[in-house]
Design a protein around this motif. Structure first.
Motif, PDB file in Angstrom:
ATOM      1  N   HIS A 134       1.032  -1.547   0.112  1.00  0.00           N
ATOM      2  CA  HIS A 134      -0.028   0.115  -0.027  1.00  0.00           C
ATOM      3  C   HIS A 134       0.877   1.342  -0.028  1.00  0.00           C
TER       4      HIS A 134
ATOM      5  N   GLU B 192       2.511   0.728  -4.396  1.00  0.00           N
ATOM      6  CA  GLU B 192       1.252   1.510  -5.009  1.00  0.00           C
ATOM      7  C   GLU B 192       1.695   2.811  -5.262  1.00  0.00           C
ATOM      8  N   ASN B 193       2.346   3.489  -4.485  1.00  0.00           N
ATOM      9  CA  ASN B 193       3.000   4.957  -4.681  1.00  0.00           C
ATOM     10  C   ASN B 193       4.379   5.026  -4.553  1.00  0.00           C
TER      11      ASN B 193
ATOM     12  N   SER C 140       8.050   6.467  -4.728  1.00  0.00           N
ATOM     13  CA  SER C 140       8.437   7.905  -4.779  1.00  0.00           C
ATOM     14  C   SER C 140       9.979   7.821  -4.662  1.00  0.00           C
TER      15      SER C 140
ATOM     16  N   ALA D 233       0.903  15.284  -2.934  1.00  0.00           N
ATOM     17  CA  ALA D 233       0.843  13.944  -3.428  1.00  0.00           C
ATOM     18  C   ALA D 233       1.021  13.041  -2.152  1.00  0.00           C
TER      19      ALA D 233
ATOM     20  N   LYS E 151      -2.867  12.596  -0.888  1.00  0.00           N
ATOM     21  CA  LYS E 151      -3.392  11.590  -2.005  1.00  0.00           C
ATOM     22  C   LYS E 151      -3.132  10.151  -1.509  1.00  0.00           C
ATOM     23  N   SER E 152      -1.869   9.831  -1.532  1.00  0.00           N
ATOM     24  CA  SER E 152      -1.309   8.539  -1.204  1.00  0.00           C
ATOM     25  C   SER E 152      -1.952   8.233   0.203  1.00  0.00           C
TER      26      SER E 152
ATOM     27  N   HIS F   6      -5.586   7.152   0.122  1.00  0.00           N
ATOM     28  CA  HIS F   6      -5.727   5.843  -0.606  1.00  0.00           C
ATOM     29  C   HIS F   6      -5.884   4.814   0.358  1.00  0.00           C
TER      30      HIS F   6
ATOM     31  N   TYR G 203      -1.154   3.746   5.914  1.00  0.00           N
ATOM     32  CA  TYR G 203      -0.363   4.715   6.366  1.00  0.00           C
ATOM     33  C   TYR G 203       0.013   5.067   7.619  1.00  0.00           C
TER      34      TYR G 203
END
Length: 470
Positions: A135, A139-140, A142, A153, A156-157, A160, A165
């Motif tokens: 997750h 999926e994100n 960086s 950004a 936003k992650s 999701h 997180y």
């Protein structure tokens, strides 16, 4: 001469920064003390055999997971041949051989033979870590450091997968040991995880931040481990080629002795041959101790800055034994990377990681040979030795490390073709890593993430990269 950017240090981080900027059309000069670039990711030859100076197992090349190296070379549009290890590596632990399979369920089966009562806990722990890793990281992805991440950004992650997180961020200021305590009841398993964190980042589970360890425990299985065909010099050579093909400059065998200031900002460097070069921007790829204790003029820094840098705790000093042996020394079951654990309950000088890159790459030595590198800690002082005592100490270290390797490769002494040692003093001389601390400041609680050197410094013309940074 004047450049758009001066890069101090041609290790992997400095070369990466320089090649990306050169690719974008900037006029970059990269300065390094050594003849051959690469730092710990460099190589040298003895006869026709090629020895990696230090780094010999690389992550971040997989098609899955956090593939930072693949991303870099894609940006540079530079192809490179990587050899993937079928197994990540193995650990000789408490009389048993634990193989690190890329497949996590199979790896759990392997570890469960050591700790049969912890199987369900292992399944739960790795399941939770995999979910969070998927997750937050996969999926994100960086490739920006935490201090440079765009806040919009990041938000936003977070929205999701908010639960993953929140859990991930909760690991920021707790130790890996605290995290493991939520899953495991057998205290002996903590010693096993100690060996993993000490391999990845030179710290124990009690020292390691959970936010770092939780990613490492999963990432290596997902992304795999690799070796660059032809030695690690293939990597640094490719980066050097990008720099020069795009009109930028490599300055080898030149050491920066001071960063020069212009109107209160870093604007140039003084080299050991007395020459001066100026630039609009400077990137420093080296240790935080050399930056604040040596290169930045005393009158341009504060006591607080210098004290903060000095208090950064280094990882332990290392020694590296380079050997060339008859091919028969290495049996068919040998992996390219094997960790030889001395005491399960403590880190001592008997703990050695053996790299045998010739298992997977037969181009780096003759057909009837193998290369074995042994890297481990050295806790005794090397500083106060005169030349005679120093050479004697090196001979003793060679004998000590051969005795460690002999437990895994019983015939190594009888079939030894070449052996030489890099002491902590050798490592410092060739790579400028203070005291031979190959991993820079410890990634430990109180000395991790945002408490490390940031990419941006207190001067808007000086930036930092490398293992001292966030």
């Amino acid at each position: 001469m004047h450049f758009d950017v001066l890069v101090i240090g041609a290790g992997l981080s400095g070369l990466s920064a320089a090649s990306l900027l050169a690719k974008r059309g900037l006029n970059v000069a990269t300065i390094d003390k050594a003849y051959c670039p690469g730092g710990s990711c460099g190589a040298f030859k003895r006869g026709d055999a090629i020895f990696d100076q230090g780094s010999s197992m690389l992550f971040g090349w997989g098609e899955k997971g956090f593939n930072a190296h693949r991303f870099l070379f894609n940006c540079l549009e530079e192809s490179i041949t990587m050899i993937q290890h079928e197994l990540l590596y193995c650990v000789h632990y408490d009389g048993r051989k634990v193989r690190f399979f890329p497949d996590i369920p199979r790896f759990i089966d392997e570890v469960s033979t050591l700790f049969p009562g912890q199987r369900e806990s292992l399944v739960r722990f790795y399941g939770d870590m995999q979910t969070m890793y998927q997750h937050v990281i996969v999926e994100n992805p960086s490739y920006t450091t935490p201090d440079e991440v765009d806040k919009k950004a990041a938000l936003k992650s977070l929205l999701h997968h908010p639960l993953s997180y929140i859990r991930f961020l909760s690991y920021l200021n707790i130790s890996a040991k605290t995290l493991l305590s939520k899953y495991f009841t057998d205290k002996a398993i903590f010693n096993f995880f100690d060996k993993l964190t000490s391999t990845y980042c030179y710290v124990t589970v009690e020292e390691s931040p959970a936010i770092l360890a939780s990613v490492m425990f999963v990432d290596n299985h997902v992304g795999g481990s690799y070796y660059p065909a032809g030695s690690t010099l293939s990597l640094t050579g490719a980066l050097e080629k990008v720099i020069e093909q795009n009109g930028s400059t490599m300055m080898a065998e030149r050491e920066v002795v001071s960063i020069l200031f212009n109107q209160g900002k870093p604007g140039g460097v003084l080299l050991d041959d007395g020459t001066v070069h100026t630039a609009d921007q400077i990137i420093y790829s080296g240790t935080v101790w050399n930056l604040y204790g040596k290169l930045l003029p005393h009158n341009e820094t504060t006591e607080q800055q210098r004290s903060w840098a000095q208090k950064q705790e280094p990882t332990y000093p290392s020694v590296v034994l380079y050997t060339l042996v008859d091919k028969d020394v290495v049996d068919e079951l040998t992996l390219a990377v094997e960790m030889l654990v001395g005491r399960p309950d403590a880190l001592d000088e008997q703990e050695v990681t053996a790299y045998i890159p010739s298992v997977d790459d037969r181009t780096i030595c003759a057909d009837d040979e193998h290369i074995i590198l042994a890297i481990g800690p050295s806790f005794g002082s090397w500083d106060a030795l005169d030349q005679k005592a120093y050479q004697q100490r090196k001979k003793q270290e060679i004998e000590r490390l051969l005795a460690v390797l002999e437990k895994r490769f019983p015939s190594i002494r009888e079939h030894l073709r070449h052996a030489e040692l890099a002491s902590p003093r050798t490592i410092q001389r060739f790579t400028l890593k203070n005291g031979g601390a190959v991993a820079g400041p410890k990634q430990k609680l109180g000395n991790h993430m945002f408490k490390r050197q940031h990419i941006r410094t207190d001067w808007d013309t000086l930036f930092c990269c490398g293992e001292s940074t966030i």
